[in-house]
Design a protein around this motif. Structure first.
Motif, PDB file in Angstrom:
ATOM      1  N   GLN A 117       2.032  -5.839 -21.455  1.00 16.17           N
ATOM      2  CA  GLN A 117       2.174  -7.280 -21.308  1.00 16.17           C
ATOM      3  C   GLN A 117       3.252  -7.635 -20.279  1.00 16.17           C
ATOM      4  OE1 GLN A 117       0.262  -9.572 -22.487  1.00 16.17           O
ATOM      5  NE2 GLN A 117       1.433 -11.352 -21.801  1.00 16.17           N
ATOM      6  N   LEU A 118       4.369  -6.915 -20.314  1.00 19.71           N
ATOM      7  CA  LEU A 118       5.446  -7.155 -19.361  1.00 19.71           C
ATOM      8  C   LEU A 118       4.993  -6.871 -17.937  1.00 19.71           C
ATOM      9  CD1 LEU A 118       8.403  -7.838 -18.782  1.00 19.71           C
ATOM     10  CD2 LEU A 118       8.980  -5.440 -19.221  1.00 19.71           C
ATOM     11  N   THR A 119       4.247  -5.775 -17.754  1.00 22.91           N
ATOM     12  CA  THR A 119       3.713  -5.432 -16.433  1.00 22.91           C
ATOM     13  C   THR A 119       2.779  -6.519 -15.926  1.00 22.91           C
ATOM     14  OG1 THR A 119       3.822  -3.077 -17.009  1.00 22.91           O
ATOM     15  CG2 THR A 119       2.474  -3.679 -15.100  1.00 22.91           C
ATOM     16  N   LYS A 120       1.922  -6.996 -16.807  1.00 16.30           N
ATOM     17  CA  LYS A 120       0.963  -8.051 -16.434  1.00 16.30           C
ATOM     18  C   LYS A 120       1.694  -9.330 -16.005  1.00 16.30           C
ATOM     19  CE  LYS A 120      -2.875 -10.763 -18.356  1.00 16.30           C
ATOM     20  NZ  LYS A 120      -3.720 -10.990 -19.568  1.00 16.30           N
ATOM     21  N   GLU A 121       2.718  -9.717 -16.765  1.00 20.87           N
ATOM     22  CA  GLU A 121       3.452 -10.942 -16.448  1.00 20.87           C
ATOM     23  C   GLU A 121       4.257 -10.798 -15.161  1.00 20.87           C
ATOM     24  OE1 GLU A 121       5.804 -11.963 -19.821  1.00 20.87           O
ATOM     25  OE2 GLU A 121       4.087 -12.360 -21.124  1.00 20.87           O
ATOM     26  N   ALA A 122       4.844  -9.630 -14.949  1.00 22.51           N
ATOM     27  CA  ALA A 122       5.616  -9.405 -13.718  1.00 22.51           C
ATOM     28  C   ALA A 122       4.707  -9.442 -12.497  1.00 22.51           C
ATOM     29  CB  ALA A 122       6.346  -8.072 -13.799  1.00 22.51           C
ATOM     30  N   LEU A 123       3.526  -8.839 -12.601  1.00 17.66           N
ATOM     31  CA  LEU A 123       2.582  -8.847 -11.482  1.00 17.66           C
ATOM     32  C   LEU A 123       2.067 -10.262 -11.216  1.00 17.66           C
ATOM     33  CD1 LEU A 123       0.536  -5.574 -12.121  1.00 17.66           C
ATOM     34  CD2 LEU A 123       2.267  -5.985 -10.373  1.00 17.66           C
ATOM     35  N   GLN A 124       1.928 -11.056 -12.270  1.00 21.93           N
ATOM     36  CA  GLN A 124       1.498 -12.440 -12.075  1.00 21.93           C
ATOM     37  C   GLN A 124       2.554 -13.236 -11.319  1.00 21.93           C
ATOM     38  OE1 GLN A 124      -1.609 -13.804 -12.878  1.00 21.93           O
ATOM     39  NE2 GLN A 124      -0.747 -15.382 -11.537  1.00 21.93           N
ATOM     40  N   VAL A 125       3.825 -12.985 -11.644  1.00 23.32           N
ATOM     41  CA  VAL A 125       4.926 -13.638 -10.922  1.00 23.32           C
ATOM     42  C   VAL A 125       4.887 -13.254  -9.448  1.00 23.32           C
ATOM     43  CG1 VAL A 125       7.436 -13.703 -10.636  1.00 23.32           C
ATOM     44  CG2 VAL A 125       6.439 -13.888 -12.920  1.00 23.32           C
ATOM     45  N   LEU A 126       4.671 -11.983  -9.165  1.00 20.06           N
ATOM     46  CA  LEU A 126       4.621 -11.503  -7.782  1.00 20.06           C
ATOM     47  C   LEU A 126       3.425 -12.089  -7.044  1.00 20.06           C
ATOM     48  CD1 LEU A 126       5.620  -7.748  -8.284  1.00 20.06           C
ATOM     49  CD2 LEU A 126       7.050  -9.619  -7.463  1.00 20.06           C
ATOM     50  N   GLN A 127       2.312 -12.287  -7.750  1.00 14.98           N
ATOM     51  CA  GLN A 127       1.156 -12.927  -7.121  1.00 14.98           C
ATOM     52  C   GLN A 127       1.443 -14.398  -6.825  1.00 14.98           C
ATOM     53  OE1 GLN A 127      -3.115 -11.775  -8.211  1.00 14.98           O
ATOM     54  NE2 GLN A 127      -2.031 -11.265 -10.087  1.00 14.98           N
ATOM     55  N   ASP A 128       2.088 -15.078  -7.774  1.00 18.81           N
ATOM     56  CA  ASP A 128       2.378 -16.507  -7.583  1.00 18.81           C
ATOM     57  C   ASP A 128       3.286 -16.742  -6.383  1.00 18.81           C
ATOM     58  OD1 ASP A 128       0.854 -17.078  -9.791  1.00 18.81           O
ATOM     59  OD2 ASP A 128       2.554 -17.254 -11.172  1.00 18.81           O
ATOM     60  N   GLU A 129       4.206 -15.818  -6.122  1.00 20.13           N
ATOM     61  CA  GLU A 129       5.110 -15.990  -4.988  1.00 20.13           C
ATOM     62  C   GLU A 129       4.587 -15.328  -3.716  1.00 20.13           C
ATOM     63  OE1 GLU A 129       8.365 -12.417  -5.715  1.00 20.13           O
ATOM     64  OE2 GLU A 129       8.642 -14.323  -6.761  1.00 20.13           O
ATOM     65  N   GLY A 130       3.372 -14.742  -3.786  1.00 15.62           N
ATOM     66  CA  GLY A 130       2.725 -14.197  -2.595  1.00 15.62           C
ATOM     67  C   GLY A 130       3.133 -12.788  -2.224  1.00 15.62           C
ATOM     68  N   THR A 131       3.967 -12.138  -3.031  1.00 18.56           N
ATOM     69  CA  THR A 131       4.425 -10.784  -2.705  1.00 18.56           C
ATOM     70  C   THR A 131       3.291  -9.779  -2.758  1.00 18.56           C
ATOM     71  OG1 THR A 131       6.603 -11.324  -3.591  1.00 18.56           O
ATOM     72  CG2 THR A 131       6.095  -8.988  -3.295  1.00 18.56           C
ATOM     73  N   VAL A 132       2.382  -9.939  -3.714  1.00 13.37           N
ATOM     74  CA  VAL A 132       1.211  -9.063  -3.828  1.00 13.37           C
ATOM     75  C   VAL A 132      -0.029  -9.933  -3.968  1.00 13.37           C
ATOM     76  CG1 VAL A 132       2.582  -7.258  -4.944  1.00 13.37           C
ATOM     77  CG2 VAL A 132       1.281  -8.858  -6.357  1.00 13.37           C
ATOM     78  N   TYR A 133      -1.185  -9.343  -3.711  1.00 11.04           N
ATOM     79  CA  TYR A 133      -2.457 -10.031  -3.918  1.00 11.04           C
ATOM     80  C   TYR A 133      -3.546  -8.993  -4.146  1.00 11.04           C
ATOM     81  CZ  TYR A 133      -4.277  -8.797   0.720  1.00 11.04           C
ATOM     82  OH  TYR A 133      -4.747  -8.110   1.813  1.00 11.04           O
ATOM     83  N   ARG A 134      -4.646  -9.425  -4.696  1.00  6.21           N
ATOM     84  CA  ARG A 134      -5.794  -8.538  -4.916  1.00  6.21           C
ATOM     85  C   ARG A 134      -6.872  -8.880  -3.896  1.00  6.21           C
ATOM     86  NH1 ARG A 134      -7.385  -8.576 -11.135  1.00  6.21           N
ATOM     87  NH2 ARG A 134      -8.855  -7.003 -10.342  1.00  6.21           N
ATOM     88  N   LYS A 135      -7.169  -7.937  -3.033  1.00  5.02           N
ATOM     89  CA  LYS A 135      -8.168  -8.193  -1.986  1.00  5.02           C
ATOM     90  C   LYS A 135      -9.534  -8.454  -2.594  1.00  5.02           C
ATOM     91  CE  LYS A 135      -7.699  -5.757   1.692  1.00  5.02           C
ATOM     92  NZ  LYS A 135      -7.724  -4.661   2.701  1.00  5.02           N
ATOM     93  N   VAL A 136      -9.878  -7.676  -3.610  1.00  3.40           N
ATOM     94  CA  VAL A 136     -11.145  -7.848  -4.326  1.00  3.40           C
ATOM     95  C   VAL A 136     -10.836  -7.814  -5.813  1.00  3.40           C
ATOM     96  CG1 VAL A 136     -13.441  -6.932  -4.773  1.00  3.40           C
ATOM     97  CG2 VAL A 136     -12.444  -6.719  -2.494  1.00  3.40           C
ATOM     98  N   LYS A 137     -11.292  -8.808  -6.553  1.00  2.25           N
ATOM     99  CA  LYS A 137     -11.075  -8.820  -7.986  1.00  2.25           C
ATOM    100  C   LYS A 137     -12.198  -8.066  -8.681  1.00  2.25           C
ATOM    101  CE  LYS A 137      -8.241 -12.976  -8.295  1.00  2.25           C
ATOM    102  NZ  LYS A 137      -8.056 -14.290  -8.932  1.00  2.25           N
ATOM    103  N   SER A 138     -11.849  -6.937  -9.272  1.00  2.00           N
ATOM    104  CA  SER A 138     -12.814  -6.084  -9.957  1.00  2.00           C
ATOM    105  C   SER A 138     -12.123  -5.439 -11.150  1.00  2.00           C
ATOM    106  CB  SER A 138     -13.354  -5.021  -9.004  1.00  2.00           C
ATOM    107  OG  SER A 138     -12.303  -4.179  -8.558  1.00  2.00           O
ATOM    108  N   GLU A 139     -12.873  -4.653 -11.892  1.00  2.00           N
ATOM    109  CA  GLU A 139     -12.301  -3.971 -13.052  1.00  2.00           C
ATOM    110  C   GLU A 139     -11.215  -2.985 -12.628  1.00  2.00           C
ATOM    111  OE1 GLU A 139     -15.287  -2.198 -15.461  1.00  2.00           O
ATOM    112  OE2 GLU A 139     -16.316  -4.086 -15.902  1.00  2.00           O
ATOM    113  N   ASP A 140     -11.380  -2.420 -11.463  1.00  2.00           N
ATOM    114  CA  ASP A 140     -10.357  -1.517 -10.921  1.00  2.00           C
ATOM    115  C   ASP A 140      -9.265  -2.377 -10.278  1.00  2.00           C
ATOM    116  OD1 ASP A 140      -8.951   0.648 -10.029  1.00  2.00           O
ATOM    117  OD2 ASP A 140     -10.217   0.994  -8.273  1.00  2.00           O
TER     118      ASP A 140
END
Length: 361
Positions: A258-281
Motif C-alpha cells: 500500500q505504501l509503495t502504491k501511494e508513493a508511486l501515485q504521488v510521483l505520478q501526480d507530480e510528473g516524476t514518473v508515468y506509465r507509457k502503457v497501462k496494462s497488468e504489467d
C-alpha cells in the motif's frame, strides 16, 4: 449579495493558512464561485473555497456594464458563470496630461526622425490609457483582492487591462487552464487540520517518495516495476509504532504494498514518473530519463514551430501535450511534460516564450 460566514468549528486555524500555496497566489476562480465563497470568521476579507483560503483572485471576462468616477472605473465582468463588480483605479499618469508636450515647449530631439524620450513617453501613456479604458462588450482581465462592500462581492483591482482576442485564442486557453486548475487543485478539499494517524501516513508517503527519487538519481533508472523499489521502503514499515488498531488493519506485507502504491501515485501526480502503457504489467518510466520522450517532444516542437500558426509565438504547452498524447503516449501528464520542457530549456534545446509557448532555434 449577503456574504455568509464560515462555521468557526469547520474553519482551519489562520496559523495554518500559509501551508496552502493558493493563499499566496492569485486564484483563477470562476466568478460564480467567487460570489459563493464564504468569509472567514477569524480574519474579515479572507474567503474559503473548499477550505482553501482565498485573498487574491484572477478573473477574465466580458465587460457588461461600466461606471466611471473621478478616480476609478467600475466594470461589471461576466465570465459565463456570473457577474462581479471590479473597481479599477485610474492610473495617476493618465490624468497628468499637462506634461512637457502640452506646456507649449517643443522638444528638438524628435526632429528628423531622431529618438525623442518625450514623444515615446507620450506614446506609452496613450497605449496605457487605451488598455485601461474599456467599453461594454470588450474583454477585461482583473487581478486583486476580493472585498464585500454594501453586501456586494467585488474585486479591488491591483492590475487590470483590456485583452484583444479577435479569434478567441486567449479565451480558449484561459478556459482550458482554469479547468485544469480546478481539477488538480481547487476542487481537492484541503485538510489543514492536523490528524494524528493521518500525519503518520502522510509522513511515510513523503519519505517513501523521497527514497524512490534518490534511487532514480543514484542508479539512473529509466524504467522499473513496483517490485523493484518495494524493498527500499521496508525500513519505513519496520519503524512504524505498533498499536492494536494498526496491527488489526494490515499485515506488514500489505502495508508495504500500500505504501509503495501511494508513493508511486504521488510521483505520478507530480510528473516524476508515468506509465507509457497501462496494462497488468505495471511498468513505470522515469520522466527525465526517458530519452524517447525527449526526442518525441523535440520533434513536435521542431516541426510545428515551422507552421505559420506557431511561427511567431511558438507552440503552446497544451498543443504540445495534445500532440505527444496522440503520437507517443496517452498517459503523459502536463506535470511530466513541464519537467521535460524545463530540462530541455536548461540544456538550451528549446526556448520558453511568453504564456507557456515554446520554440526551437
Amino acid at each position: 449579495m449577503q456574504s455568509s460566514a464560515m462555521d468557526p468549528a469547520e474553519e482551519p486555524a489562520s496559523i495554518l493558512w500559509g501551508l496552502d500555496p493558493i493563499f499566496s497566489a492569485f486564484a483563477r476562480l470562476y466568478v460564480g464561485d467567487i460570489l459563493d465563497m464564504v468569509e472567514s470568521t477569524q480574519v474579515p476579507g479572507i474567503y474559503f473555497y473548499n477550505l482553501h483560503p482565498i485573498f487574491n483572485v484572477d478573473v477574465f471576462g466580458t465587460v457588461v456594464y461600466k461606471k466611471e468616477r473621478e478616480d476609478f472605473f467600475c466594470y461589471g465582468v461576466d465570465d459565463g458563470t456570473g457577474v462581479i463588480n471590479c473597481l479599477c483605479w485610474k492610473n495617476n499618469s493618465s490624468n497628468e496630461d499637462e506634461g512637457p508636450t502640452k506646456s507649449g515647449q517643443k522638444c528638438s530631439h524628435g526632429a528628423q526622425g531622431d529618438f525623442s524620450p518625450v514623444a515615446e513617453l507620450e506614446k506609452l501613456r496613450q497605449s496605457q490609457r487605451s488598455r485601461c479604458h474599456l467599453e461594454i462588450g470588450e474583454l477585461l482581465r482583473v487581478r486583486g483582492p476580493v472585498k464585500t462592500s454594501r453586501q456586494q462581492r467585488e474585486i479591488m483591482a491591483s492590475t487590470y487591462y483590456k485583452v484583444n482576442d479577435p479569434v478567441m485564442a486567449v479565451q480558449i486557453t484561459w478556459m482550458t487552464e482554469v479547468h485544469e486548475l480546478y481539477k488538480l487543485c481547487y476542487d481537492k478539499r484541503l485538510q489543514l487540520q492536523p490528524v494524528v494517524m493521518g500525519d503518520l501516513a502522510i509522513s511515510s508517503v513523503c519519505k517513501a517518495s523521497s527514497i524512490i527519487k534518490d534511487f532514480f538519481k543514484q542508479k539512473l533508472v529509466t524504467k522499473f516495476r513496483p517490485c523493484d523499489v518495494q524493498d527500499l521502503l521496508q525500513p519505513l514499515i519496520s519503524s512504524h509504532p505498533q498499536t492494536p488498531e494498526s496491527v488489526k488493519v494490515l499485515s506488514s506485507c500489505q502495508e508495504l504494498r500500500q505504501l509503495t502504491k501511494e508513493a508511486l501515485q504521488v510521483l505520478q501526480d507530480e510528473g516524476t514518473v508515468y506509465r507509457k502503457v497501462k496494462s497488468e504489467d505495471e511498468v513505470y518510466y522515469v520522466t527525465v530519463h526517458d530519452k524517447d520522450l525527449f526526442i518525441a517532444i523535440k520533434d513536435i516542437i521542431r516541426e510545428d514551430s515551422k507552421r505559420e500558426k506557431y511561427a511567431e509565438k511558438g507552440c503552446h504547452i497544451l498543443h504540445i501535450l495534445s500532440a505527444i498524447r496522440q503520437r507517443y503516449s496517452l498517459n503523459v501528464s502536463r506535470m511530466a511534460l513541464e519537467l521535460v520542457l524545463k530540462s530541455m530549456e536548461c540544456d538550451s534545446d528549446v526556448i520558453s516564450m511568453s504564456n507557456d509557448h515554446y520554440t526551437m532555434f
